[in-house]
Scaffold this active site. Structure first.
Site, PDB file in Angstrom:
ATOM      1  CG  HIS A  89      -1.412   6.465  -2.151  1.00 14.91           C
ATOM      2  ND1 HIS A  89      -2.662   6.447  -2.760  1.00 14.91           N
ATOM      3  CD2 HIS A  89      -1.590   5.907  -0.932  1.00 14.91           C
ATOM      4  CE1 HIS A  89      -3.546   5.924  -1.926  1.00 14.91           C
ATOM      5  NE2 HIS A  89      -2.923   5.584  -0.802  1.00 14.91           N
ATOM      6  CG  ASP A 116      -1.384   5.570   3.186  1.00 12.66           C
ATOM      7  OD1 ASP A 116      -1.722   5.237   2.039  1.00 12.66           O
ATOM      8  OD2 ASP A 116      -2.193   6.049   4.014  1.00 12.66           O
ATOM      9  CG  ASP A 117       0.255   8.928   1.044  1.00 15.98           C
ATOM     10  OD1 ASP A 117       0.191   8.872  -0.188  1.00 15.98           O
ATOM     11  OD2 ASP A 117      -0.699   8.595   1.788  1.00 15.98           O
ATOM     12  CD  GLU A 151      -7.445   6.683   5.797  1.00 18.08           C
ATOM     13  OE1 GLU A 151      -8.087   6.738   4.733  1.00 18.08           O
ATOM     14  OE2 GLU A 151      -6.342   7.245   5.934  1.00 18.08           O
ATOM     15  CG  HIS A 182      -1.968   1.024   1.257  1.00 16.41           C
ATOM     16  ND1 HIS A 182      -3.323   0.747   1.327  1.00 16.41           N
ATOM     17  CD2 HIS A 182      -1.900   2.373   1.221  1.00 16.41           C
ATOM     18  CE1 HIS A 182      -4.019   1.861   1.341  1.00 16.41           C
ATOM     19  NE2 HIS A 182      -3.167   2.878   1.279  1.00 16.41           N
ATOM     20  CG  HIS A 236      -7.776   3.673   0.288  1.00 12.42           C
ATOM     21  ND1 HIS A 236      -7.162   3.042  -0.756  1.00 12.42           N
ATOM     22  CD2 HIS A 236      -6.816   4.441   0.886  1.00 12.42           C
ATOM     23  CE1 HIS A 236      -5.884   3.413  -0.793  1.00 12.42           C
ATOM     24  NE2 HIS A 236      -5.646   4.259   0.181  1.00 12.42           N
TER      25      HIS A 236
HETATM   26  O1  MCF Z   1      -4.449   6.236   2.303  1.00 11.79           O
HETATM   27  C1  MCF Z   1      -4.258   7.616   2.380  1.00 11.79           C
HETATM   28  C2  MCF Z   1      -5.352   8.252   3.183  1.00 11.79           C
HETATM   29  N1  MCF Z   1      -6.699   7.855   2.744  1.00 11.79           N
HETATM   30  C3  MCF Z   1      -7.194   8.085   1.507  1.00 11.79           C
HETATM   31  N2  MCF Z   1      -6.576   8.408   0.433  1.00 11.79           N
HETATM   32  C4  MCF Z   1      -5.256   8.559   0.191  1.00 11.79           C
HETATM   33  C5  MCF Z   1      -4.177   8.242   1.017  1.00 11.79           C
HETATM   34  N3  MCF Z   1      -3.056   8.606   0.417  1.00 11.79           N
HETATM   35  C6  MCF Z   1      -3.370   9.109  -0.769  1.00 11.79           C
HETATM   36  N4  MCF Z   1      -4.700   9.088  -0.927  1.00 11.79           N
HETATM   37  C7  MCF Z   1      -5.447   9.549  -2.099  1.00 11.79           C
HETATM   38  C8  MCF Z   1      -5.011  10.934  -2.531  1.00 11.79           C
HETATM   39  O2  MCF Z   1      -5.731  11.918  -1.880  1.00 11.79           O
HETATM   40  O3  MCF Z   1      -5.117   8.726  -3.170  1.00 11.79           O
HETATM   41  C9  MCF Z   1      -5.215   9.434  -4.372  1.00 11.79           C
HETATM   42  C10 MCF Z   1      -5.287  10.915  -3.996  1.00 11.79           C
HETATM   43  O4  MCF Z   1      -6.582  11.391  -4.214  1.00 11.79           O
HETATM   44  C11 MCF Z   1      -4.062   9.072  -5.251  1.00 11.79           C
HETATM   45  S1  MCF Z   1      -4.017   7.377  -5.714  1.00 11.79           S
HETATM   46  C12 MCF Z   1      -2.658   7.229  -6.781  1.00 11.79           C
HETATM   47 ZN    ZN Z   2      -3.705   4.870   0.981  1.00  5.80          ZN
END
Ligand code: MCF
Ligand code: ZN
Length: 326
Positions: free
Chosen positions: A10, A269-270, A191, A8, A188
């Site tokens: 992004h 995640d990020d 959360e 997981h 998702h």
């Molecule tokens: O998991 C985290 C938090 N929950 C929801 N969405 C996201 C998370 N990290 C990125 N995102 C969203 C982001 O806002 O994923 C999308 C964007 O809209 C990109 S997916 C390549």
């Molecule tokens: Zn995520």
């Protein structure tokens, strides 16, 4: 170093702030407001996180930007011992849901991933992701892009973004189209919204894995169901703590979910947004729950079983895991 799998992540969310700042400078895009004085991303709370995430994405305008980003992200993951990773990518940000443009972006990412596999031994697969707060119509276009490019590199279809907006059942068409093309579903859920979203993800979209899913803990019948079904949760404890869902790792439900037999995995995640990396996640879990190498080996094995890739890739990764644990 423990070899790790990450399910997981992004891609844009893994972009170091310096990387985005330099692209912004190169292209004369004014996004200075998304950075704190020390150069890190500046946001407070989830709504602002989504806003600055999308502002950062405005600097990524060409396939070669994603190519460079792929290199930066995979090199960093390899430093933390990651040998297999599945990365969320979105046709929404890669070419604005244009099918031709999406192909070019995906190809650029794929070629760079292949180069990194040769250079540092990390295997990457991609999950095309629709954005919940962009709504079901745009998700259908995203799903069409994804379905046309399904294969040995693009292996999954997901949904991310603002969980409290809309209903998951409105995205069923997109998930059905993706599934028919051979893409495996991850959603998702659980959360920012409670257990009912996790139930919807299973019932309405046939999710094989749940992104986060941690708030299932508020409904123990659901926890039992997840354990019985063997549904895998892509837990990202550092992300949840950074965004304020839980006050600390110790209070994060991953410990109890694991204890109750739910299949959990650990991801970042990020990472630069949340000031984390996979090494730190493992350290924090060790501190919070006394998890040791044995538990981490189990989590990685769970991640491998739940990975969306082909069996040849799984066999190759399994051998690398086994080699590390003899
Ligand atoms: O998991 C985290 C938090 N929950 C929801 N969405 C996201 C998370 N990290 C990125 N995102 C969203 C982001 O806002 O994923 C999308 C964007 O809209 C990109 S997916 C390549
Ligand atoms: Zn995520």
């Amino acid at each position: 170093m423990t070899p790790k799998l990450e399910l997981h992540l992004h891609l844009e969310g893994a972009a170091p702030p310096r990387f985005i700042a330099s692209l912004a400078k190169e292209k004369h895009i004014d996004i200075a407001g998304i950075f704190a004085p020390d150069g890190s991303y500046r946001f407070s709370g989830f709504a602002e996180f989504v806003k600055i995430y999308e502002a950062a994405c405005t600097t990524l305008t060409r396939p070669e930007d994603y190519q460079r980003l792929t290199r930066a992200v995979l090199e960093d993951q390899a430093q933390h011992g990651v040998i297999y990773t599945e990365i969320f990518l979105s046709p929404d940000f890669c070419g604005g849901r244009d099918r031709g443009a999406w192909r070019e972006y995906l190809q650029a990412v794929r070629e760079e991933a292949a180069a990194l596999e040769r250079e540092v031994g990390i295997t990457m697969k991609a999950i095309a992701t629709c954005i919940r707060h962009f709504g079901p119509d745009k998700a259908r276009q995203t799903a069409r892009c994804a379905a046309e490019t399904a294969g040995d590199f693009l292996v999954g279809f997901g949904i991310a973004g603002v969980e409290t907006m809309g209903k998951l059942k409105d995205f069923r068409w997109s998930f059905d189209a993706a599934r028919e093309a051979g893409l495996k579903p991850t959603v998702h859920a659980g959360e920012w919204a409670g257990p009912s979203e996790v139930r919807d993800a299973l019932r309405d979209l046939g999710a094989q894995r749940i992104g986060h899913g941690v708030r299932a803990i508020e409904d123990l019948a659901l926890v039992d169901e997840l354990a019985e079904r063997g549904t895998v949760l892509e837990c990202c404890p550092g992300s949840n703590v950074a965004l304020g869902i839980y006050p600390s790792f110790r209070k994060h439900p991953i410990g109890e979910l694991y204890h109750r037999g739910v299949k959990v995995t650990v991801s970042t995640d990020d990472p630069p947004f949340f000031h984390t990396n996979l090494t730190r996640e493992y350290e924090m879990l060790h501190e919070a729950f006394d998890w040791d190498e044995g538990v981490f080996a189990t989590l990685n094995r769970t991640a491998l079983d739940a990975a969306f890739c082909d069996t040849d890739t799984k066999d190759k990764i399994a051998k690398r895991l086994e080699a590390a644990h003899v």
